[in-house]
Write an enzyme that holds these catalytic residues in place. Structure first.
Site, PDB file in Angstrom:
ATOM      1  N   GLU A 225      -6.909 -13.530   6.438  1.00  0.00           N
ATOM      2  CA  GLU A 225      -7.794 -12.708   7.283  1.00  0.00           C
ATOM      3  C   GLU A 225      -8.840 -13.588   7.968  1.00  0.00           C
ATOM      4  O   GLU A 225      -9.167 -13.381   9.145  1.00  0.00           O
ATOM      5  CB  GLU A 225      -8.472 -11.600   6.455  1.00  0.00           C
ATOM      6  CG  GLU A 225      -9.338 -10.697   7.352  1.00  0.00           C
ATOM      7  CD  GLU A 225     -10.094  -9.616   6.589  1.00  0.00           C
ATOM      8  OE1 GLU A 225      -9.638  -9.205   5.492  1.00  0.00           O
ATOM      9  OE2 GLU A 225     -11.142  -9.186   7.096  1.00  0.00           O
TER      10      GLU A 225
ATOM     11  N   CYS B  72      -4.681   1.541   0.215  1.00  0.00           N
ATOM     12  CA  CYS B  72      -5.614   2.028   1.233  1.00  0.00           C
ATOM     13  C   CYS B  72      -4.806   2.415   2.469  1.00  0.00           C
ATOM     14  O   CYS B  72      -3.597   2.158   2.543  1.00  0.00           O
ATOM     15  CB  CYS B  72      -6.595   0.909   1.588  1.00  0.00           C
ATOM     16  SG  CYS B  72      -5.700  -0.531   2.233  1.00  0.00           S
TER      17      CYS B  72
ATOM     18  N   SER C  48      -4.605 -11.748  -3.830  1.00  0.00           N
ATOM     19  CA  SER C  48      -5.190 -10.572  -3.201  1.00  0.00           C
ATOM     20  C   SER C  48      -6.706 -10.610  -3.353  1.00  0.00           C
ATOM     21  O   SER C  48      -7.244 -10.407  -4.442  1.00  0.00           O
ATOM     22  CB  SER C  48      -4.624  -9.310  -3.855  1.00  0.00           C
ATOM     23  OG  SER C  48      -5.393  -8.189  -3.470  1.00  0.00           O
ATOM     24  N   SER C  49      -7.392 -10.849  -2.251  1.00  0.00           N
ATOM     25  CA  SER C  49      -8.850 -10.988  -2.283  1.00  0.00           C
ATOM     26  C   SER C  49      -9.510  -9.737  -2.857  1.00  0.00           C
ATOM     27  O   SER C  49     -10.349  -9.807  -3.755  1.00  0.00           O
ATOM     28  CB  SER C  49      -9.358 -11.264  -0.869  1.00  0.00           C
ATOM     29  OG  SER C  49     -10.744 -11.143  -0.798  1.00  0.00           O
TER      30      SER C  49
ATOM     31  N   THR D 285     -13.160  -8.263   5.356  1.00  0.00           N
ATOM     32  CA  THR D 285     -13.239  -6.838   4.969  1.00  0.00           C
ATOM     33  C   THR D 285     -13.183  -6.606   3.459  1.00  0.00           C
ATOM     34  O   THR D 285     -13.470  -5.502   2.999  1.00  0.00           O
ATOM     35  CB  THR D 285     -12.070  -6.050   5.594  1.00  0.00           C
ATOM     36  OG1 THR D 285     -10.844  -6.653   5.168  1.00  0.00           O
ATOM     37  CG2 THR D 285     -12.156  -6.025   7.101  1.00  0.00           C
TER      38      THR D 285
ATOM     39  N   HIS E 163      -0.527  -8.402   0.017  1.00  0.00           N
ATOM     40  CA  HIS E 163      -0.411  -9.393  -1.058  1.00  0.00           C
ATOM     41  C   HIS E 163       0.092  -8.759  -2.355  1.00  0.00           C
ATOM     42  O   HIS E 163      -0.657  -8.611  -3.323  1.00  0.00           O
ATOM     43  CB  HIS E 163      -1.762 -10.090  -1.271  1.00  0.00           C
ATOM     44  CG  HIS E 163      -2.140 -10.979  -0.124  1.00  0.00           C
ATOM     45  ND1 HIS E 163      -3.429 -11.175   0.294  1.00  0.00           N
ATOM     46  CD2 HIS E 163      -1.362 -11.730   0.695  1.00  0.00           C
ATOM     47  CE1 HIS E 163      -3.444 -12.014   1.319  1.00  0.00           C
ATOM     48  NE2 HIS E 163      -2.202 -12.362   1.588  1.00  0.00           N
TER      49      HIS E 163
HETATM   50  O1  0CJ Z   1      -6.987  -8.133   4.512  1.00  0.00           O
HETATM   51  C1  0CJ Z   1      -6.754  -6.954   4.448  1.00  0.00           C
HETATM   52  C2  0CJ Z   1      -6.713  -6.229   5.670  1.00  0.00           C
HETATM   53  C3  0CJ Z   1      -6.450  -6.256   3.159  1.00  0.00           C
HETATM   54  C4  0CJ Z   1      -5.009  -5.963   2.987  1.00  0.00           C
HETATM   55  C5  0CJ Z   1      -4.668  -5.334   1.669  1.00  0.00           C
HETATM   56  O2  0CJ Z   1      -4.895  -6.099   0.565  1.00  0.00           O
HETATM   57  P1  0CJ Z   1      -4.228  -7.510   0.251  1.00  0.00           P
HETATM   58  O3  0CJ Z   1      -4.284  -7.703  -1.195  1.00  0.00           O
HETATM   59  O4  0CJ Z   1      -2.903  -7.610   0.908  1.00  0.00           O
HETATM   60  O5  0CJ Z   1      -5.159  -8.503   1.020  1.00  0.00           O
HETATM   61  P2  0CJ Z   1      -6.540  -9.220   0.650  1.00  0.00           P
HETATM   62  O6  0CJ Z   1      -6.163 -10.553   0.057  1.00  0.00           O
HETATM   63  O7  0CJ Z   1      -7.214  -9.403   1.975  1.00  0.00           O
HETATM   64  O8  0CJ Z   1      -7.307  -8.367  -0.265  1.00  0.00           O
HETATM   65 FE1  F3S Z   2      -7.084  -1.822   3.413  1.00  0.00          FE
HETATM   66 FE2  F3S Z   2      -7.722  -2.282   5.883  1.00  0.00          FE
HETATM   67 FE3  F3S Z   2      -9.521  -2.368   4.020  1.00  0.00          FE
HETATM   68  S1  F3S Z   2      -5.875  -2.947   4.857  1.00  0.00           S
HETATM   69  S2  F3S Z   2      -8.426  -3.083   2.201  1.00  0.00           S
HETATM   70  S3  F3S Z   2      -8.427  -0.564   4.698  1.00  0.00           S
HETATM   71  S4  F3S Z   2      -9.408  -3.637   5.823  1.00  0.00           S
END
Ligand code: 0CJ
Ligand code: F3S
Length: 327
Positions: A140, A26, A237-238, A179, A55
């Protein structure tokens, strides 16, 4: 006798692969990785990074090879090295401590996470108690709760706890969210909150980001045609974990997460006609290609990409990295 001695010996079973679109990186992840790369280019190695920038081990290890050093806390960072905060965001205490130590820091928090931080501050300044929908312990969530004094944000993890968790009764309420949540689970949790607290303030536009929303929609679009869903992503990774859940709930009989092509157990695809492949927001496309290469060891692939949304959003780098010059 072999009549075709030079013909390829591959007579592999055909496997249809539905590739989810969008998948993978993203805009926030792209920006966060660029911040580390650009910091190394400008300031030289080592550049410290607090927490995995995103992650994904493959991303982390590639940055390590370029000169990044990953740590969990600021006290592991020497006074004279630049430090980058990860895409997931940090509690206010982290930049405060960095400033106290006069560290040079760059904040790679995704702008869409920062937006949620600002919402939290606004609710607080209007005297509201905040309910944060999210997963306990996730960085987060730690970062968002850490925007405000302790006790002013209550974490709500699921619909059951939305119905039962004690909250202050002497103040108006507002909710915000992580998010990267399941869109469907969050709808249920919000419904439970609204039933219990009809006057609760909601975000003007929802906090689940466009990338999370689109990747889940793309998985839903292929889930009922796929007999197996392969999600490229990491177990911490959430957003990637949510894709596994979404696939199974949307009718795919089995969904697995793999970090690398070699992790895919090919016997899972044996005898199947169609599988789906997607990737979390922190998983680079090269790892999707690895998975496809792994599948080609045993199958003749017929690939169809199913795209449910076009993504054009990009985020600027922090101002310190936009102009040439010293720190
Ligand atoms: O928390 C975020 C801003 C998403 C970052 C991109 O994904 P990831 O896998 O590093 O993090 P999440 O565990 O939050 O999905
Ligand atoms: Fe990516 Fe930001 Fe969403 S890091 S997963 S666009 S909150």
């Amino acid at each position: 006798m072999d009549l075709h001695p030079h013909a390829p010996e591959r007579n592999l079973p055909r496997l249809n692969v539905l590739l989810a679109g969008p998948r993978g990186f993203c805009a926030g992840v792209d920006r966060a990785i660029k911040i580390v790369e650009e910091a190394i280019r400008r300031y030289g190695a080592p550049v410290y990074v607090r927490h995995e920038i995103v992650h994904n081990r493959f991303v982390v290890e590639s940055l390590e090879r370029q000169g990044a050093i990953f740590v969990e806390e600021l006290d592991e960072v020497p006074d004279d090295a630049p430090v980058v905060f990860s895409a997931h965001g940090v509690p206010k205490s982290v930049p405060a401590e960095a400033s106290r130590r006069k560290l040079f820091y760059l904040d790679a928090t995704c702008p869409l996470v920062s937006k949620v931080h600002r919402e939290a501050e606004q609710h607080f300044s209007r005297g509201r108690h905040i309910l944060l929908i999210g997963h306990a312990g996730h960085p987060e969530v730690v970062g968002t709760m850490g925007q405000l004094p302790e006790g002013t944000v209550t974490l709500i993890e699921d619909a059951e706890r939305a119905r039962t968790t004690p909250v202050p009764v002497d103040r108006p309420l507002a909710f915000i969210t992580q998010t990267t949540l399941s869109v469907d689970d969050t709808t249920d949790i919000v419904a439970a909150l609204r039933e219990r607290f009809p006057d609760i303030h909601a975000p003007a536009k929802e906090d689940i980001c466009y990338a999370t929303t689109n990747r889940q929609a793309a998985v839903k679009a292929i889930a009922d045609r796929a007999e197996l869903m392969v999600v490229v992503g990491a177990p911490n990774s959430s957003n990637s974990l949510r894709l596994v859940e979404v696939a199974e709930r949307a009718g795919c009989p089995k969904a697995v997460m793999v970090q690398r092509g070699r992790d895919l157990d090919l016997s899972l695809a044996g005898g199947l006609r169609t599988i789906g492949v997607t990737a979390g927001a922190s998983a680079p496309e090269v790892l999707v290609e690895e998975v496809l290469a792994r599948l080609r060891e045993r199958f003749e692939l017929a690939i169809e990409e199913v795209v449910v949304a076009e993504e054009t959003i990009t985020f600027k780098l922090p101002s310190a990295l936009q102009t040439e010059g010293a720190r």
